[in-house]
Design an enzyme around this catalytic site. Structure first.
Site, PDB file in Angstrom:
ATOM      1  N   SER A  31      -5.936  -2.060 -11.994  1.00 44.10           N
ATOM      2  CA  SER A  31      -5.535  -1.389 -13.231  1.00 44.10           C
ATOM      3  C   SER A  31      -4.644  -2.274 -14.104  1.00 44.10           C
ATOM      4  O   SER A  31      -4.762  -2.245 -15.335  1.00 44.10           O
ATOM      5  CB  SER A  31      -4.816  -0.073 -12.899  1.00 44.10           C
ATOM      6  OG  SER A  31      -3.687  -0.315 -12.090  1.00 44.10           O
ATOM      7  N   GLY A  98      -7.710  -3.113  -4.200  1.00 44.34           N
ATOM      8  CA  GLY A  98      -8.996  -2.837  -4.849  1.00 44.34           C
ATOM      9  C   GLY A  98     -10.175  -3.473  -4.124  1.00 44.34           C
ATOM     10  O   GLY A  98     -11.322  -3.354  -4.573  1.00 44.34           O
ATOM     11  N   GLU A 104     -10.456 -13.010  -5.384  1.00 41.56           N
ATOM     12  CA  GLU A 104      -9.142 -13.242  -6.011  1.00 41.56           C
ATOM     13  C   GLU A 104      -8.496 -14.496  -5.438  1.00 41.56           C
ATOM     14  O   GLU A 104      -7.931 -15.317  -6.175  1.00 41.56           O
ATOM     15  CB  GLU A 104      -8.231 -12.028  -5.779  1.00 41.56           C
ATOM     16  CG  GLU A 104      -8.695 -10.789  -6.530  1.00 41.56           C
ATOM     17  CD  GLU A 104      -7.922  -9.532  -6.187  1.00 41.56           C
ATOM     18  OE1 GLU A 104      -8.010  -8.577  -6.951  1.00 41.56           O
ATOM     19  OE2 GLU A 104      -7.235  -9.499  -5.153  1.00 41.56           O
TER      20      GLU A 104
HETATM   21  C1  5RP Z   1      -7.294  -5.725  -6.151  1.00 42.02           C
HETATM   22  C2  5RP Z   1      -5.884  -6.155  -6.160  1.00 42.02           C
HETATM   23  C3  5RP Z   1      -5.003  -5.588  -7.208  1.00 42.02           C
HETATM   24  O1  5RP Z   1      -4.404  -6.644  -7.896  1.00 42.02           O
HETATM   25  C4  5RP Z   1      -3.949  -4.747  -6.563  1.00 42.02           C
HETATM   26  O2  5RP Z   1      -4.568  -3.749  -5.789  1.00 42.02           O
HETATM   27  C5  5RP Z   1      -3.034  -4.077  -7.620  1.00 42.02           C
HETATM   28  O3  5RP Z   1      -3.762  -3.141  -8.342  1.00 42.02           O
HETATM   29  P1  5RP Z   1      -3.147  -2.328  -9.545  1.00 42.02           P
HETATM   30  O4  5RP Z   1      -2.928  -3.304 -10.663  1.00 42.02           O
HETATM   31  O5  5RP Z   1      -4.202  -1.305  -9.867  1.00 42.02           O
HETATM   32  O6  5RP Z   1      -1.862  -1.713  -9.084  1.00 42.02           O
HETATM   33  O7  5RP Z   1      -5.439  -6.933  -5.346  1.00 42.02           O
HETATM   34  O8  5RP Z   1      -7.994  -6.225  -5.053  1.00 42.02           O
END
Ligand code: 5RP
Length: 220
Positions: A31, A98, A104
């Site tokens: 997000s 996510g 990543e």
């Molecule tokens: C996805 C990630 C995101 O960066 C992490 O989950 C943070 O998400 P958000 O910005 O929705 O809090 O590592 O794999």
């Protein structure tokens, strides 16, 4: 009182200052990264293109008319901007909430600079309250889970979730991560593990934290 969404939007806007003109930008997932994509759209004519860390982010970038490139066709990524589930003061991170941790980590490895963007709730003294995601080859799932139990973790299969790479995720509770670099290496050495969500060997270079008093920058 600013909402968590406001804080995420503010750090996403602040990250634009770290984007050099005329370069390829790595784009994270989640997000907070989504807000960054929306900000990037405003300066899309000033960058050469992007590399996305997930299918979802690639779709969002393309919906804004931002060019998305295959990493293998790119020599250099100037900056990688992404969120995190937890960060400590050394800018070691837990990521993968996510499920996009492997891509990543690849994009972060290539990037010259890694700018992490997060609201202030993500800053912790010791990593590990957020369950640590581990991407695993499906046939190794039970074996890796048993090995993680030996290390003191409590793995739970992320139900019904398949990564962009066709693998599964084990979310591991009960790790108090006092040695993030060591644990990252130990987990990566388990056969069947593709990646774990610790970003400690390659931490962020800059952490932009959204606070009620504005954006706070921590540098490594
Ligand atoms: C996805 C990630 C995101 O960066 C992490 O989950 C943070 O998400 P958000 O910005 O929705 O809090 O590592 O794999």
């Amino acid at each position: 009182m600013k909402s968590q969404e406001d804080l995420k939007r503010a750090v996403a806007a602040a990250a634009i200052e770290h984007v050099p003109v005329g370069t390829i930008v790595g784009v994270g997932t989640g997000s907070t990264a989504n807000f960054f994509v929306d900000e990037l759209a405003k300066i899309k004519s000033k960058i050469d293109g992007t590399v996305a860390s997930s299918v979802a982010s690639a779709k969002r970038l393309e919906s804004h008319g931002i060019r998305v490139l295959d990493l293998n066709s790119v020599d250099e990524i100037s900056v990688y901007v992404d969120g995190a589930d937890e960060a400590n003061s050394h800018l070691h991170l837990v990521k993968g909430g996510g499920g996009a941790l492997t891509r990543e980590k690849i994009v972060a490895a290539v990037a010259r600079k890694f700018v992490c963007i997060a609201d202030e709730s993500k800053l912790v003294d010791i990593l590990g309250a957020f369950p640590l995601p581990i991407e695993v080859i499906p046939m190794a799932r039970s074996y890796v889970a048993r090995e993680i139990v030996k290390l003191g973790g409590q793995p739970v299969l992320r139900d019904g979730f398949v990564t962009d790479n066709g693998n599964v995720i084990l979310d591991v509770r009960n790790f108090s991560i006092v040695d993030p670099v060591g644990l990252e290496k130990t987990l990566n050495n388990l056969v069947g593990v593709v990646t774990n969500g610790l970003f400690a060997q390659r931490p962020a270079d800059v952490l932009l934290l959204g606070t009620q008093n504005g954006v706070r920058a921590l540098n490594r």
